[in-house]
Design a protein around this motif. Structure first.
Motif, mmCIF file in Angstrom:
data_model
loop_
_atom_site.group_PDB
_atom_site.id
_atom_site.type_symbol
_atom_site.label_atom_id
_atom_site.label_comp_id
_atom_site.label_asym_id
_atom_site.label_seq_id
_atom_site.Cartn_x
_atom_site.Cartn_y
_atom_site.Cartn_z
ATOM 1 N N GLN A 181 0.813 -1.221 0.000
ATOM 2 C CA GLN A 181 0.000 0.000 0.000
ATOM 3 C C GLN A 181 0.848 1.274 0.000
ATOM 4 O OE1 GLN A 181 -2.297 -0.658 3.571
ATOM 5 N NE2 GLN A 181 -3.810 -1.960 2.544
ATOM 6 N N LYS A 182 2.165 1.106 -0.085
ATOM 7 C CA LYS A 182 3.106 2.229 -0.104
ATOM 8 C C LYS A 182 3.093 3.043 1.193
ATOM 9 C CE LYS A 182 4.037 1.193 -4.372
ATOM 10 N NZ LYS A 182 5.301 0.460 -4.706
ATOM 11 N N LYS A 183 2.661 2.398 2.283
ATOM 12 C CA LYS A 183 2.670 3.078 3.572
ATOM 13 C C LYS A 183 4.007 2.884 4.293
ATOM 14 C CE LYS A 183 -2.328 2.759 4.317
ATOM 15 N NZ LYS A 183 -3.413 2.234 5.196
ATOM 16 N N THR A 184 4.745 1.860 3.920
ATOM 17 C CA THR A 184 6.071 1.609 4.490
ATOM 18 C C THR A 184 7.019 1.203 3.372
ATOM 19 O OG1 THR A 184 5.648 -0.742 4.886
ATOM 20 C CG2 THR A 184 5.105 0.790 6.679
ATOM 21 N N ARG A 185 8.297 1.335 3.658
ATOM 22 C CA ARG A 185 9.301 0.795 2.754
ATOM 23 C C ARG A 185 9.559 -0.668 3.117
ATOM 24 N NH1 ARG A 185 13.949 5.146 3.627
ATOM 25 N NH2 ARG A 185 13.089 4.982 5.732
ATOM 26 N N PRO A 186 10.024 -1.461 2.153
ATOM 27 C CA PRO A 186 10.312 -2.870 2.465
ATOM 28 C C PRO A 186 11.349 -2.971 3.579
ATOM 29 C CG PRO A 186 10.371 -2.490 0.093
ATOM 30 C CD PRO A 186 10.302 -1.142 0.745
ATOM 31 N N MET A 187 11.089 -3.838 4.555
ATOM 32 C CA MET A 187 12.040 -4.044 5.640
ATOM 33 C C MET A 187 12.093 -5.517 6.009
ATOM 34 S SD MET A 187 10.251 -2.764 9.210
ATOM 35 C CE MET A 187 9.811 -1.131 8.632
ATOM 36 N N ILE A 188 13.192 -5.909 6.593
ATOM 37 C CA ILE A 188 13.384 -7.266 7.099
ATOM 38 C C ILE A 188 12.934 -7.297 8.552
ATOM 39 C CG2 ILE A 188 15.122 -8.999 7.702
ATOM 40 C CD1 ILE A 188 16.728 -8.070 5.255
ATOM 41 N N LEU A 189 12.205 -8.340 8.921
ATOM 42 C CA LEU A 189 11.789 -8.534 10.304
ATOM 43 C C LEU A 189 12.499 -9.762 10.872
ATOM 44 C CD1 LEU A 189 7.913 -8.038 9.992
ATOM 45 C CD2 LEU A 189 9.647 -6.306 10.493
ATOM 46 N N VAL A 190 13.078 -9.607 12.052
ATOM 47 C CA VAL A 190 13.712 -10.723 12.758
ATOM 48 C C VAL A 190 12.872 -11.002 13.990
ATOM 49 C CG1 VAL A 190 15.814 -11.579 13.838
ATOM 50 C CG2 VAL A 190 15.967 -9.975 11.923
#
Length: 370
Positions: A181-190
């Motif tokens: 939805q373009k509300k966040t940038r892609p990120m990695i979750l640990v």
């Protein structure tokens, strides 16, 4: 059959129903006043109550995943914990398996992303702990081969399991949706549990003569992941987030280690560790570390770094409202603080599911990939 399996819950429900029918059927035969009849009625009632409470407990555990296995439930965890010096010969991340994300196009990592089940082995702390790593679709797409991604470490509460974050709180699915939805940038979750030395609740503290949990999360985890995935190594590349005890850890690590994490999010967080039977002696007489573990004391007496904090609470249903307000009041420049205060919401998944999307948006605005 696993503790959280549908089969176990089904068997428990069937046994409860069958025994209830037996009680109804046999009750006239046990209606006498003799000792045998009385003991029979008491025994059947206790058996039904035991099965009923067990069924309710299994259903609640299946929903909220407080315990992931029978060994976890009975304090005989079969997971990894703190190992000796010889076990740290090969620190880093070992990939144990992969699974799909519950989103459209899940069969293709470049569309749905991927969750990797890993083991993280700390170099300094000598702690070994399981984790789940969510990699966004962009991680696998052409044109991103040389791109580094921001990382957010996400912790459950105690005694939750890391599966809570996937099955119950839907972190990968939420991160995928917000990015789409373009509300966040892609990120990695640990995604991990704070209990890196089960069953002890170490609460992200370096315990004298015991697990060095703060060192593991502040230093070892970042180093191990940076050596395996395309992630940055600067503070602005890393965020920390968690609920309950995990929220305390997130705020503590971000507050005490601004050189490692630029942002910390505490959902229904504690602001000081609980010393009880689950934790054992956390400080062994070290008064300074005991004071330092109190985040409100730290804000008053220790320098505040260039960190951003997000804290959440509710006016009705949470016990940390007053402590959260104190935390907000004590944050001073160069640190910054934001907050979410719900009108009502308890210390549970339903509340955190309402807070996770805006929290991930907040984190994305404060983390950088480069």
């Amino acid at each position: 059959m696993g503790l959280t399996s549908t089969a176990v819950l089904t068997v428990a429900v069937l046994c409860t129903v069958l025994l209830s029918l037996v009680v109804v059927w046999q009750w006239p035969r046990l209606s006498g006043r003799g000792l045998r009849a009385v003991l029979g009625r008491v025994g059947l009632m206790c058996a039904v109550q035991l099965l009923l409470f067990s069924t309710v407990g299994l259903a609640a555990n299946k929903t909220f995943l407080f315990y992931g296995s029978w060994a976890d439930l009975f304090g005989q965890q079969d997971g990894v914990g703190v190992l000796g010096a010889h076990a740290a010969a090969n620190p880093g991340v070992r990939i144990e398996g992969k699974q799909k994300v519950d989103v459209p196009g899940a069969g293709k990592p470049s569309v749905g992303g991927e969750v990797q089940r890993v083991t993280v082995q700390g170099e300094r702390s000598r702690i070994v702990s399981p984790a789940y790593v969510y990699l966004p679709p962009e991680y696998f797409q052409k044109g991103y081969e040389q791109t580094a991604f921001p990382v957010t470490v996400v912790l459950t509460g105690y005694p939750g399991t890391a599966e809570n974050l996937i099955k119950g709180l839907h972190y990968p699915k939420t991160a995928w949706t917000l990015s789409k939805q373009k509300k966040t940038r892609p990120m990695i979750l640990v995604m991990m549990r704070p209990t890196v030395a089960p069953p002890r609740n170490t609460q992200c503290i370096d315990i004298p003569g015991g697990p060095q949990t703060e060192t593991f999360f502040a230093d070892d985890l970042r180093k191990a992941l940076s050596g395996t995935y395309r992630v940055g190594t600067k503070p602005r590349n890393w965020g920390f987030m968690g609920d309950s005890t995990g929220g305390y850890c997130a705020l503590k690590i971000a507050l005490h280690h601004p050189e490692a994490y630029a942002a910390g999010v505490g959902l229904s967080a504690d602001y000081a560790p609980e010393v009880d039977l689950d934790s054992g002696d956390l400080f062994h007489g070290n008064k300074h570390e005991q004071k330092r573990a109190d985040l409100l004391w730290s804000l008053d007496h220790l320098p505040q770094g260039n960190s951003s904090f997000l804290v959440t609470t509710s006016r009705q249903g949470e016990s940390n409202l007053r402590a959260t307000q104190k935390f907000i009041a004590k944050v001073k420049k160069p640190a910054r603080v934001s907050s979410i205060t719900l009108a009502s919401g308890g210390h549970n998944f339903n509340t955190w599911l309402r807070e996770i999307p805006p929290s991930l948006e907040w984190l994305s605005a404060r983390l950088d990939a480069n």
